[in-house]
Design a protein around this motif. Structure first.
Motif, mmCIF file in Angstrom:
data_model
loop_
_atom_site.group_PDB
_atom_site.id
_atom_site.type_symbol
_atom_site.label_atom_id
_atom_site.label_comp_id
_atom_site.label_asym_id
_atom_site.label_seq_id
_atom_site.Cartn_x
_atom_site.Cartn_y
_atom_site.Cartn_z
ATOM 1 N N PRO A 323 0.794 -1.207 0.049
ATOM 2 C CA PRO A 323 0.114 0.070 0.121
ATOM 3 C C PRO A 323 0.987 1.250 -0.220
ATOM 4 O O PRO A 323 2.021 1.281 0.673
ATOM 5 C CB PRO A 323 -0.776 -0.333 1.349
ATOM 6 N N LEU A 324 0.446 2.314 -0.539
ATOM 7 C CA LEU A 324 0.984 3.410 -0.714
ATOM 8 C C LEU A 324 0.755 4.298 0.633
ATOM 9 O O LEU A 324 -0.453 4.011 1.280
ATOM 10 C CB LEU A 324 0.671 4.383 -1.822
ATOM 11 N N ARG A 325 1.761 5.058 1.249
ATOM 12 C CA ARG A 325 1.494 5.903 2.260
ATOM 13 C C ARG A 325 1.754 7.291 2.012
ATOM 14 O O ARG A 325 1.026 8.403 2.763
ATOM 15 C CB ARG A 325 2.616 5.432 3.281
ATOM 16 N N GLU A 326 1.848 7.511 0.732
ATOM 17 C CA GLU A 326 1.866 8.980 0.137
ATOM 18 C C GLU A 326 1.504 8.828 -1.356
ATOM 19 O O GLU A 326 1.932 8.049 -2.002
ATOM 20 C CB GLU A 326 3.374 9.722 0.320
ATOM 21 N N LEU A 327 0.773 9.991 -1.512
ATOM 22 C CA LEU A 327 0.527 9.881 -3.116
ATOM 23 C C LEU A 327 0.755 11.357 -3.817
ATOM 24 O O LEU A 327 0.142 12.290 -3.315
ATOM 25 C CB LEU A 327 -1.123 9.612 -3.323
ATOM 26 N N ASP A 328 1.630 11.207 -4.723
ATOM 27 C CA ASP A 328 2.122 12.645 -5.358
ATOM 28 C C ASP A 328 0.915 13.004 -6.345
ATOM 29 O O ASP A 328 0.703 12.216 -7.601
ATOM 30 C CB ASP A 328 3.394 12.705 -6.151
ATOM 31 N N LEU A 329 0.086 14.077 -6.061
ATOM 32 C CA LEU A 329 -0.901 14.296 -7.052
ATOM 33 C C LEU A 329 -0.705 14.652 -8.331
ATOM 34 O O LEU A 329 -1.357 14.079 -9.464
ATOM 35 C CB LEU A 329 -1.981 15.270 -6.516
ATOM 36 N N ALA A 330 0.293 15.472 -8.617
ATOM 37 C CA ALA A 330 0.813 15.713 -9.812
ATOM 38 C C ALA A 330 1.425 14.888 -10.753
ATOM 39 O O ALA A 330 1.071 14.665 -11.830
ATOM 40 C CB ALA A 330 1.908 17.141 -9.667
ATOM 41 N N LYS A 331 2.228 13.903 -10.138
ATOM 42 C CA LYS A 331 2.990 12.827 -10.686
ATOM 43 C C LYS A 331 1.664 11.862 -11.103
ATOM 44 O O LYS A 331 2.061 11.029 -12.266
ATOM 45 C CB LYS A 331 4.023 12.158 -9.835
ATOM 46 N N ALA A 332 0.797 11.548 -10.469
ATOM 47 C CA ALA A 332 -0.164 10.657 -10.751
ATOM 48 C C ALA A 332 -1.168 11.216 -11.755
ATOM 49 O O ALA A 332 -2.243 10.691 -11.980
ATOM 50 C CB ALA A 332 -0.929 10.388 -9.455
ATOM 51 N N ASN A 333 -1.124 12.596 -12.062
ATOM 52 C CA ASN A 333 -1.982 13.208 -12.850
ATOM 53 C C ASN A 333 -3.575 13.187 -12.360
ATOM 54 O O ASN A 333 -4.516 13.217 -13.167
ATOM 55 C CB ASN A 333 -1.943 12.513 -14.434
ATOM 56 N N ILE A 334 -3.487 13.500 -10.903
ATOM 57 C CA ILE A 334 -4.866 13.542 -10.451
ATOM 58 C C ILE A 334 -5.335 15.055 -10.583
ATOM 59 O O ILE A 334 -4.645 15.950 -9.785
ATOM 60 C CB ILE A 334 -4.936 13.182 -9.056
ATOM 61 N N THR A 335 -6.287 15.310 -11.483
ATOM 62 C CA THR A 335 -6.702 16.693 -11.568
ATOM 63 C C THR A 335 -8.174 16.895 -10.785
ATOM 64 O O THR A 335 -8.780 17.922 -10.954
ATOM 65 C CB THR A 335 -6.987 16.977 -13.086
ATOM 66 N N ASN A 336 -8.572 15.639 -10.334
ATOM 67 C CA ASN A 336 -10.128 15.639 -9.763
ATOM 68 C C ASN A 336 -9.829 15.006 -8.418
ATOM 69 O O ASN A 336 -9.452 14.112 -8.319
ATOM 70 C CB ASN A 336 -11.110 15.128 -10.530
#
Length: 418
Positions: A323-336
């Motif tokens: 499991p991930l403990r951190e998520l980089d929104l920009a690198k994951a291309n999360i725009t929403n």
């Protein structure tokens, strides 16, 4: 001039319509005030593809009709709204739409209330707050507004096309969050889903829907949640004819499961280490219901087909074992980001000293307030597990109307002369 009525019902959703039917059964004069249209929440405050989470034969008022879907289907939200309107019309419910109730105060020197509305004052002996409990969306301020992501609550979500291009993070995996995440993934989006504590019942087992199993096992009548389960949601879906929610299946199809979102730091969403525990607890809930159903079948000799495959769980996906403990929104291309994080209650319009607690929740016993003449309907767990369902609010409304009739009989009593 002030209008007078015995009982005033606030809200013409499923709770207010049920209240009106039972008040009519007792011949209690009443009116129902609704600031929007009848059953407005079903029409405009849910996503486009929503269907009922229970089959029509179960989640309905007596005699309610679903001519398009039929009794065994999961009706779409528009048909549910139409069925509620049809039921109200058939029972000649005295509903006034476009009327907003702004305050309820105690009438000085006598029993009853003064109700302020957008169309004037109404004096009422009784008031039923039939507005439910889902008033204002809970919108956690974890991700700063300055970040380059569009953030909405699940109450604002309608369909995948409304969202900007890019991946989507859905926070909350109850019925709303799980179904929205599934719909987005099926539309071709990359989806990340934060999964908290949840119950995960089978949609159906051995030829019977889980609503039927909860009924025969007596679980609909549970009077309160088990200690420690206050924040446990239920993940169930009527989509595509009804199916069991399986987070492992969603992950194997490409969704990334995460633990609960706990913070944000320099572009990184911080994630709790509870994913495996939450999935395991959901599995335990699922398997326990299968076990209870099997025991019931054996005990009463029911001729229902065996379903051994239902006990087999898919293999753990990589996002569960690592499991991930951190998520980089920009690198994951999360725009929403969609926050499927529930609602708060708002009864601030009730200006009575013993009606609402410090957290804004009503004091009540099965909907009966300690403020004489004040009642509530549509609250989760108002009397039992089923209170939030259409059929559950019908039974709660019967009890509330019965209590009003009992108090009316006391007020009308006059001793005969000696």
């Amino acid at each position: 001039m002030v209008e007078s009525i015995d009982t005033l019902v606030v809200g013409a959703g499923q709770a207010g319509i049920a209240a009106s039917a039972h008040l009519t059964r007792h011949s209690i004069p009443h009116i129902v005030l609704e600031k929007d249209r009848v059953a407005e929440s079903w029409r405009t405050r849910r996503w486009d593809s929503l269907v009922a989470n229970g089959p029509a034969w179960h989640d309905c008022f007596p005699g309610m009709q679903f001519p398009q879907s039929g009794p065994d289907a999961f009706p779409p939200k528009g048909e549910i709204a139409d069925a509620l309107v049809g039921f109200a019309n058939a029972h000649k419910a005295p509903i006034r739409t476009g009327v907003d109730v702004t305050s309820v105060t105690r009438t000085k020197g006598r029993s009853g209330f003064m109700v302020e509305t957008s169309q004037g004052k109404i004096a009422a002996q009784n008031v039923i707050a039939a507005t439910g409990a889902f008033h204002h969306p809970v919108f956690p301020k974890i991700i700063p507004d300055t970040e380059n992501v569009a953030q909405i609550h699940s109450a604002q979500y309608r369909n995948p096309d409304q969202l900007p291009e890019g991946a989507v993070l859905v926070v909350g995996a109850g019925s709303s969050g799980g179904q929205i995440a599934d719909e987005l993934q099926r539309s071709g989006r990359k989806v990340y889903l934060c999964v908290g504590p949840h119950d995960r019942p089978p949609r159906a087992y051995r030829g019977r829907d889980f609503c039927w199993w909860l009924g025969v096992l007596g679980l609909w009548d549970a009077a309160a949640k088990a200690p420690g389960a206050e924040h446990v949601t239920i993940s169930v879906s009527g989509a595509r004819g009804g199916e069991t929610v399986d987070f492992r299946r969603l992950a194997h199809a490409g969704m990334t499961l995460l633990g609960r979102a706990s913070g944000y730091d320099n572009g990184q969403l911080l994630i709790d280490s509870d994913l495996a525990d939450n999935i395991a607890a959901g599995d335990a809930n699922y398997l326990d219901m299968l076990k209870q159903a099997d025991t019931y079948i054996d005990r009463f000799g029911l001729d229902l087909p065996a379903e051994p495959d239902a006990h087999m769980l898919p293999n753990d996906p990589d996002c569960l074992t690592h499991p991930l403990r951190e998520l980089d929104l920009a690198k994951a291309n999360i725009t929403n980001v969609i926050w499927a994080t529930g609602y708060t209650q708002d009864f601030s319009w009730i200006d009575l000293p013993h009606a609402i607690d410090a957290k804004g929740a009503p004091y009540h016993q099965r909907g009966v307030s300690p403020e004489p003449g004040l009642y509530f309907l549509g609250l989760p767990w108002q009397s039992r597990r089923g209170s939030s369902f259409i059929w559950g609010v019908w039974h709660d409304a019967a009890y509330v109307a019965d209590q009003i009739e009992i108090q009316r009989s006391y007020r009308e009593y006059r001793p005969k002369p000696a």
